[in-house]
Scaffold this motif. Structure first.
Motif, PDB file in Angstrom:
ATOM      1  N   ARG A   1       0.831  -1.186   0.000  1.00 37.81           N
ATOM      2  CA  ARG A   1       0.000   0.000   0.000  1.00 37.81           C
ATOM      3  C   ARG A   1       0.867   1.239   0.000  1.00 37.81           C
ATOM      4  NH1 ARG A   1      -5.523   1.295   2.919  1.00 37.81           N
ATOM      5  NH2 ARG A   1      -4.839   3.432   3.072  1.00 37.81           N
ATOM      6  N   GLN A   2       1.887   1.194   0.877  1.00 37.16           N
ATOM      7  CA  GLN A   2       2.796   2.330   0.978  1.00 37.16           C
ATOM      8  C   GLN A   2       3.492   2.572  -0.357  1.00 37.16           C
ATOM      9  OE1 GLN A   2       2.586   3.629   4.035  1.00 37.16           O
ATOM     10  NE2 GLN A   2       3.548   5.417   3.123  1.00 37.16           N
ATOM     11  N   GLU A   3       3.947   1.448  -0.949  1.00 35.78           N
ATOM     12  CA  GLU A   3       4.652   1.551  -2.232  1.00 35.78           C
ATOM     13  C   GLU A   3       3.749   2.126  -3.311  1.00 35.78           C
ATOM     14  OE1 GLU A   3       6.277  -2.196  -3.361  1.00 35.78           O
ATOM     15  OE2 GLU A   3       7.555  -2.241  -1.569  1.00 35.78           O
ATOM     16  N   LEU A   4       2.536   1.572  -3.342  1.00 42.97           N
ATOM     17  CA  LEU A   4       1.569   2.026  -4.347  1.00 42.97           C
ATOM     18  C   LEU A   4       1.349   3.526  -4.210  1.00 42.97           C
ATOM     19  CD1 LEU A   4      -0.363   0.997  -6.529  1.00 42.97           C
ATOM     20  CD2 LEU A   4      -2.121   0.863  -4.787  1.00 42.97           C
ATOM     21  N   ARG A   5       1.184   3.945  -2.967  1.00 37.82           N
ATOM     22  CA  ARG A   5       0.907   5.357  -2.726  1.00 37.82           C
ATOM     23  C   ARG A   5       2.060   6.213  -3.220  1.00 37.82           C
ATOM     24  NH1 ARG A   5      -2.305   7.133   2.419  1.00 37.82           N
ATOM     25  NH2 ARG A   5      -3.700   5.817   1.235  1.00 37.82           N
ATOM     26  N   SER A   6       3.279   5.788  -2.887  1.00 38.93           N
ATOM     27  CA  SER A   6       4.425   6.620  -3.284  1.00 38.93           C
ATOM     28  C   SER A   6       4.604   6.584  -4.800  1.00 38.93           C
ATOM     29  CB  SER A   6       5.691   6.172  -2.563  1.00 38.93           C
ATOM     30  OG  SER A   6       5.879   4.800  -2.796  1.00 38.93           O
ATOM     31  N   ALA A   7       4.335   5.374  -5.403  1.00 39.40           N
ATOM     32  CA  ALA A   7       4.482   5.275  -6.859  1.00 39.40           C
ATOM     33  C   ALA A   7       3.519   6.218  -7.558  1.00 39.40           C
ATOM     34  CB  ALA A   7       4.221   3.833  -7.300  1.00 39.40           C
ATOM     35  N   ILE A   8       2.267   6.152  -7.133  1.00 37.78           N
ATOM     36  CA  ILE A   8       1.260   7.019  -7.754  1.00 37.78           C
ATOM     37  C   ILE A   8       1.620   8.482  -7.500  1.00 37.78           C
ATOM     38  CG2 ILE A   8      -1.133   7.743  -7.601  1.00 37.78           C
ATOM     39  CD1 ILE A   8      -1.915   4.884  -7.229  1.00 37.78           C
ATOM     40  N   GLY A   9       2.090   8.741  -6.255  1.00 36.09           N
ATOM     41  CA  GLY A   9       2.450  10.114  -5.913  1.00 36.09           C
ATOM     42  C   GLY A   9       3.547  10.633  -6.821  1.00 36.09           C
ATOM     43  N   ALA A  10       4.561   9.779  -7.071  1.00 40.55           N
ATOM     44  CA  ALA A  10       5.678  10.214  -7.913  1.00 40.55           C
ATOM     45  C   ALA A  10       5.197  10.516  -9.320  1.00 40.55           C
ATOM     46  CB  ALA A  10       6.741   9.113  -7.948  1.00 40.55           C
ATOM     47  N   LYS A  11       4.346   9.593  -9.847  1.00 40.37           N
ATOM     48  CA  LYS A  11       3.818   9.808 -11.206  1.00 40.37           C
ATOM     49  C   LYS A  11       3.018  11.099 -11.284  1.00 40.37           C
ATOM     50  CE  LYS A  11       3.653   5.119 -12.947  1.00 40.37           C
ATOM     51  NZ  LYS A  11       2.821   3.931 -13.014  1.00 40.37           N
ATOM     52  N   LEU A  12       2.207  11.333 -10.254  1.00 43.59           N
ATOM     53  CA  LEU A  12       1.387  12.545 -10.235  1.00 43.59           C
ATOM     54  C   LEU A  12       2.277  13.778 -10.212  1.00 43.59           C
ATOM     55  CD1 LEU A  12      -1.578  11.790  -7.819  1.00 43.59           C
ATOM     56  CD2 LEU A  12      -1.640  12.124 -10.277  1.00 43.59           C
ATOM     57  N   GLU A  13       3.377  13.672  -9.441  1.00 45.47           N
ATOM     58  CA  GLU A  13       4.304  14.797  -9.332  1.00 45.47           C
ATOM     59  C   GLU A  13       4.877  15.127 -10.705  1.00 45.47           C
ATOM     60  OE1 GLU A  13       5.294  17.752  -7.238  1.00 45.47           O
ATOM     61  OE2 GLU A  13       4.344  16.028  -6.269  1.00 45.47           O
ATOM     62  N   GLN A  14       5.311  14.062 -11.419  1.00 49.24           N
ATOM     63  CA  GLN A  14       5.821  14.241 -12.781  1.00 49.24           C
ATOM     64  C   GLN A  14       4.796  14.927 -13.660  1.00 49.24           C
ATOM     65  OE1 GLN A  14       6.866  10.537 -14.490  1.00 49.24           O
ATOM     66  NE2 GLN A  14       8.839  10.370 -13.413  1.00 49.24           N
ATOM     67  N   LEU A  15       3.585  14.382 -13.576  1.00 52.23           N
ATOM     68  CA  LEU A  15       2.505  14.898 -14.422  1.00 52.23           C
ATOM     69  C   LEU A  15       2.266  16.367 -14.123  1.00 52.23           C
ATOM     70  CD1 LEU A  15       0.617  13.737 -16.540  1.00 52.23           C
ATOM     71  CD2 LEU A  15      -1.110  13.587 -14.781  1.00 52.23           C
ATOM     72  N   ARG A  16       2.301  16.699 -12.832  1.00 48.23           N
ATOM     73  CA  ARG A  16       2.037  18.082 -12.446  1.00 48.23           C
ATOM     74  C   ARG A  16       3.094  18.998 -13.043  1.00 48.23           C
ATOM     75  NH1 ARG A  16       1.630  17.860  -6.836  1.00 48.23           N
ATOM     76  NH2 ARG A  16      -0.375  16.836  -7.148  1.00 48.23           N
ATOM     77  N   ALA A  17       4.351  18.525 -12.999  1.00 49.40           N
ATOM     78  CA  ALA A  17       5.432  19.329 -13.572  1.00 49.40           C
ATOM     79  C   ALA A  17       5.185  19.559 -15.063  1.00 49.40           C
ATOM     80  CB  ALA A  17       6.770  18.617 -13.362  1.00 49.40           C
ATOM     81  N   LYS A  18       4.751  18.457 -15.735  1.00 50.19           N
ATOM     82  CA  LYS A  18       4.467  18.551 -17.171  1.00 50.19           C
ATOM     83  C   LYS A  18       3.348  19.562 -17.439  1.00 50.19           C
ATOM     84  CE  LYS A  18       2.982  15.428 -20.659  1.00 50.19           C
ATOM     85  NZ  LYS A  18       2.366  14.116 -20.821  1.00 50.19           N
ATOM     86  N   HIS A  19       2.342  19.469 -16.591  1.00 48.52           N
ATOM     87  CA  HIS A  19       1.184  20.348 -16.731  1.00 48.52           C
ATOM     88  C   HIS A  19       1.606  21.799 -16.548  1.00 48.52           C
ATOM     89  CE1 HIS A  19      -2.911  21.651 -16.601  1.00 48.52           C
ATOM     90  NE2 HIS A  19      -2.829  22.071 -15.355  1.00 48.52           N
ATOM     91  N   GLN A  20       2.416  22.054 -15.514  1.00 43.87           N
ATOM     92  CA  GLN A  20       2.883  23.417 -15.262  1.00 43.87           C
ATOM     93  C   GLN A  20       3.643  23.929 -16.474  1.00 43.87           C
ATOM     94  OE1 GLN A  20       2.041  25.150 -12.876  1.00 43.87           O
ATOM     95  NE2 GLN A  20       1.380  23.781 -11.245  1.00 43.87           N
ATOM     96  N   GLN A  21       4.472  23.045 -17.031  1.00 42.08           N
ATOM     97  CA  GLN A  21       5.273  23.405 -18.204  1.00 42.08           C
ATOM     98  C   GLN A  21       4.351  23.796 -19.353  1.00 42.08           C
ATOM     99  OE1 GLN A  21       8.552  23.631 -18.176  1.00 42.08           O
ATOM    100  NE2 GLN A  21       8.321  24.543 -20.207  1.00 42.08           N
ATOM    101  N   CYS A  22       3.331  22.955 -19.549  1.00 45.21           N
ATOM    102  CA  CYS A  22       2.361  23.181 -20.632  1.00 45.21           C
ATOM    103  C   CYS A  22       1.713  24.555 -20.486  1.00 45.21           C
ATOM    104  CB  CYS A  22       1.324  22.061 -20.591  1.00 45.21           C
ATOM    105  SG  CYS A  22      -0.033  22.262 -21.724  1.00 45.21           S
ATOM    106  N   LEU A  23       1.255  24.849 -19.258  1.00 46.77           N
ATOM    107  CA  LEU A  23       0.611  26.136 -19.005  1.00 46.77           C
ATOM    108  C   LEU A  23       1.588  27.280 -19.257  1.00 46.77           C
ATOM    109  CD1 LEU A  23      -1.440  25.509 -15.724  1.00 46.77           C
ATOM    110  CD2 LEU A  23      -2.247  25.547 -18.071  1.00 46.77           C
ATOM    111  N   ALA A  24       2.801  27.122 -18.752  1.00 45.89           N
ATOM    112  CA  ALA A  24       3.796  28.183 -18.889  1.00 45.89           C
ATOM    113  C   ALA A  24       4.108  28.443 -20.358  1.00 45.89           C
ATOM    114  CB  ALA A  24       5.062  27.802 -18.132  1.00 45.89           C
ATOM    115  N   ASP A  25       4.222  27.333 -21.151  1.00 44.15           N
ATOM    116  CA  ASP A  25       4.493  27.467 -22.583  1.00 44.15           C
ATOM    117  C   ASP A  25       3.438  28.310 -23.265  1.00 44.15           C
ATOM    118  OD1 ASP A  25       6.718  26.057 -22.420  1.00 44.15           O
ATOM    119  OD2 ASP A  25       5.952  24.185 -23.319  1.00 44.15           O
ATOM    120  N   ILE A  26       2.171  27.962 -22.960  1.00 43.12           N
ATOM    121  CA  ILE A  26       1.072  28.680 -23.618  1.00 43.12           C
ATOM    122  C   ILE A  26       1.128  30.160 -23.260  1.00 43.12           C
ATOM    123  CG2 ILE A  26      -1.422  28.951 -23.643  1.00 43.12           C
ATOM    124  CD1 ILE A  26      -1.547  25.898 -23.233  1.00 43.12           C
TER     125      ILE A  26
END
Lengths: 452, 294
Positions: free
Chosen positions: A369-394
């Motif tokens: 459970r702990q692993e799953l949570r951290s894995a999903i958290g890490a992926k979400l973090e990546q995604l958020r960075a990508k999203h921020q980048q996308c917004l900033a680009d526009i």
């Protein structure tokens, strides 16, 4: 436990019985001092109102007719019950049945007189009936005792050799029993031919008429049902409170009962009980102390609820549960799904595992459970960075384009602004989809591991 | 003979009150397609305003009445704008229930605004020996004459207005078919708002006329409301004048039944007779059978 759950799922009326059992436990709580006696009295009142409002719900919810004489019929039931008990036969069941039969006949006559025309006239006709009843309650001393009212005792049952008079708490249980019986009856009535005819009428009277449904007949059935249940409410009232006088049976009481049906939910049986609790119980239990300066506060509460519910939430309060569920499945459930799946897998393993392995399984589960949570958290973090980048680009593109555009060109600017908005919303949309994909992928991975 | 005239004058007086309230109900029924049960309550609310102005601010009864008319106008407009118009797509029963909710809100608001004690309002003209005169042996006061002529005048004006002015035409076409009249460029929203305001003013006038014979309390208009509805049913909702005729008929029948038959049960008999009459003539005395297209 599982059998009860199964029963509730397959047999809907079983829910009414469960509800009744829970309600009839309340006096025990008051005996041991958890609940105040006055609270049980209040719930008793709510039960009486539920019975009355169920009848009105059939009339108002299904056939779309308003009755303003409900309180008058309640009073009539109470007085008639006392009259029959003292003059004809002093037994609860016999007196109750006689009262209900008389009320049914009366309802049939009034219904025949007023239901022939537009449905709107029933409201006016019952308004008069209510006034006439009030006049009778005040002035016919031999029947009603006038302004000083009538006293009566708790229900008595004449058995073969003895006579039993119930105590107050047992009367309460009897009322719960009668309410459950009425709910089950109502359920079966609604799901019978009559109920389908009423349902058809409520959608379109003309279409129903064209299909051969006799409008007058079914309106009359609904009105008689409402009358009889209102009278039954009166019988319960006198049996529980042991006193009746003319003051409570005015138009305002009828309005409160309409409010219960509207607020609780048209065509819903549990909704009616909920509505009775909201309109009668909540002001008395919770709001009385806050608004002690204004004795008529409960009127404002009920009135505003009627208007707001009709205008914005016509399904009634019973649908709040469904809507919350819907929102949960739309917004929260997808995020929770990986963890739920993990737990299910763990439970399956647990069921098949040997006793000594269980502890270890639990530890692994926690780890996973702990692993799953951290894995999903890490992926979400990546995604958020990508999203921020996308917004900033526009935003950067937009700034550059604005700088390049000539100063006075408003149309160009507006066009750019619009383009920017579209791009931003696309970006957000993509972000949402990606996020959901992460959760979904996590679930799939879990399933794959489990299969291996 | 003098008893007959006494009954006639008193029933003309009460009939005027019923007629004012009934006319408001019919006006709203025709334009908003709902029976307004809150007609009496709106009147009561504004009668409280008048009583407050009269008692606490020491205003002349005439000025207080005029100001109450203004607040009645505002009440009507507010109710139409914020409750009836947003709910205009709801069906007739829902709108009917909304007006029932309005009654409850008004009953609850009155003690908040004006306190729990009943207030009082005086008559327009004091009633004593010097302000009464004999007609055929019956005594009639200036006040009664004023009330009767004021109501008749107002209703006459309304009928003239409905029949011979452009706005009256707008009201009549809205009553007959709202969608078509909107397509024809009739400002139906304004018409509906105006009819709510007018109905509220009529209701308030009825309440102020009724108030001196009792006190100003939140239940004072229940009797008027009930009788006004009966008048509408008796005359038929189909016409504007039917309700007025019905109101005077009911007032006369009630006062004669109370005098000749029974003090307590007279009006009950009248109600029962009207219920029977309704069974025989479902559309009222002057109503036409309404045909519906499916």
């Amino acid at each position: 436990m599982t059998t009860i759950k199964q029963l509730l799922k397959t047999n809907y009326p079983a829910r009414f019985i469960l509800f009744g059992v829970i309600l009839s436990l309340l006096p025990i709580f008051s005996e041991i001092g958890v609940l105040q006696n006055s609270t049980v009295r209040l719930i008793g009142y709510v039960i009486i109102f539920t019975v009355v409002a169920l009848g009105l719900n059939l009339l108002l919810g299904f056939s779309g007719l308003v009755s303003l004489g409900t309180a008058g019929f309640m009073g009539f039931g109470a007085y008639m019950f006392v009259f029959i008990s003292t003059n004809v036969f002093d037994g609860f069941l016999v007196a109750m049945l006689l009262t209900l039969v008389i009320a049914g006949l009366l309802g049939a006559v009034i219904g025949l007189l007023s239901l022939k025309v537009e449905g709107i006239y029933l409201a006016i006709a019952t308004l008069f009936i209510g006034e006439i009843f009030l006049q009778i309650f005040r002035n016919v001393d031999w029947f009603t005792g006038g302004f000083s009212g009538m006293r009566h005792h708790h229900p008595t049952f004449n058995l073969l050799f003895t006579e039993i008079t119930l105590t107050r708490n047992w009367t309460y249980v009897l009322m719960v029993l009668i309410m459950v019986v009425v709910m089950i009856m109502m359920y079966h009535l609604v799901h019978s031919r009559t109920g389908r005819a009423l349902m058809a009428m409520s959608r379109s009277e003309h279409a129903a008429q064209a299909m051969g449904v006799s409008i007058l007949k079914y309106r009359l059935i609904a009105f008689i049902f409402a009358t009889v249940l209102a009278t039954l409410g009166g019988v319960l009232y006198i049996s529980y409170f042991r006193f009746v006088d003319p003051s409570p049976w005015n138009l305002n009481r009828s309005l409160f009962i309409i409010a219960m049906v509207v607020v609780g939910g048209f065509k819903s049986i549990f909704g009616t009980a909920l509505g009775a609790f909201i309109i009668h119980g909540i002001p008395e239990l919770y709001l009385k102390d806050i608004f002690s300066g204004n004795p008529e506060f409960s009127y404002i509460f009920a009135g505003i609820l009627i208007i707001v519910v009709i205008m914005f939430y016509p399904n009634g309060a019973i649908y709040v549960g469904y809507d919350v569920k819907k929102l949960y499945y739309k917004h929260v459930y997808p995020r929770r799904l990986p963890y739920i799946t993990l737990k299910q897998i763990y439970k399956q393993n647990l069921a098949t595992a040997a006793d000594d392995a269980k502890k270890q399984l639990k530890a692994t589960y926690k780890n996973q459970r702990q692993e799953l949570r951290s894995a999903i958290g890490a992926k979400l973090e990546q995604l958020r960075a990508k999203h921020q980048q996308c917004l900033a680009d526009i935003k950067a593109t937009y700034q550059a384009a604005i700088a390049a555009a000539p100063d006075g060109d408003q149309t160009k600017r507006q066009l750019l602004k619009k383009q920017r908005q579209v791009a931003l919303s696309e970006c957000k949309q993509q972000h949402r989809i990606d996020k959901l994909a992460i959760y979904r992928n996590a679930v799939t991975e879990l399933m794959v591991i489990d299969d291996e | 003979m003098d008893i007959f005239f006494t009954l006639l004058f008193s029933s003309l007086e009460t009939g005027s009150v019923y007629a004012l309230a009934a006319l408001g109900i019919v006006l709203i029924f025709r334009t908003s397609k709902t029976t307004n049960f809150a007609q009496g309550s709106i009147g009561t609310l504004n009668a409280f305003v008048a009583a407050m102005l009269f008692l606490s601010w020491d205003m002349n009864i005439w000025i207080a009445t005029l100001l109450a008319m203004v607040t009645a106008f505002i009440t009507g407009v507010l109710i139409d704008r914020f409750i009836i118009r947003p709910a205009s797509k709801a069906n007739a029963i829902s709108k009917q229930i909304i007006t029932l909710g309005l009654i409850m809100v008004i009953i609850g608001i009155i003690p908040m605004l004006f306190g729990v004690d009943p207030l009082s309002l005086p008559r327009f003209f004091e009633v004593n020996a010097s302000t009464q005169f004999d007609v055929f042996g019956a005594r009639i006061s200036y006040n009664a004459i004023f009330i009767i002529s004021l109501s008749l005048g107002l209703m006459g004006f309304l009928f003239w207005f409905l029949q011979y002015t452009k706005w009256g035409l707008a009201i009549r076409v809205t009553a007959s078919n709202e969608i078509t009249s909107r397509l024809m460029g009739v400002p139906t929203r304004t018409v509906t708002m105006a009819s709510w305001a007018t109905a509220a003013m009529f209701g308030t006038l009825a309440a102020i006329i009724v108030a001196p014979s009792g006190s100003v309390n939140s239940l004072m208009m229940v009797d008027v409301q009930v009788n006004a509805f009966f008048a509408c049913v008796l005359g038929g909702f189909g016409t504007f004048y039917g309700a007025v005729v019905g109101a005077y008929l009911i007032a006369f029948a009630k006062s004669s039944a109370q005098f000749y038959v029974s003090d307590i049960w007279g009006n009950v008999y009248v109600y029962l007779v009207i219920l029977l009459l309704l069974y025989l003539m479902p559309n009222g005395l002057f109503g036409k059978k309404q045909l519906k297209k499916v």
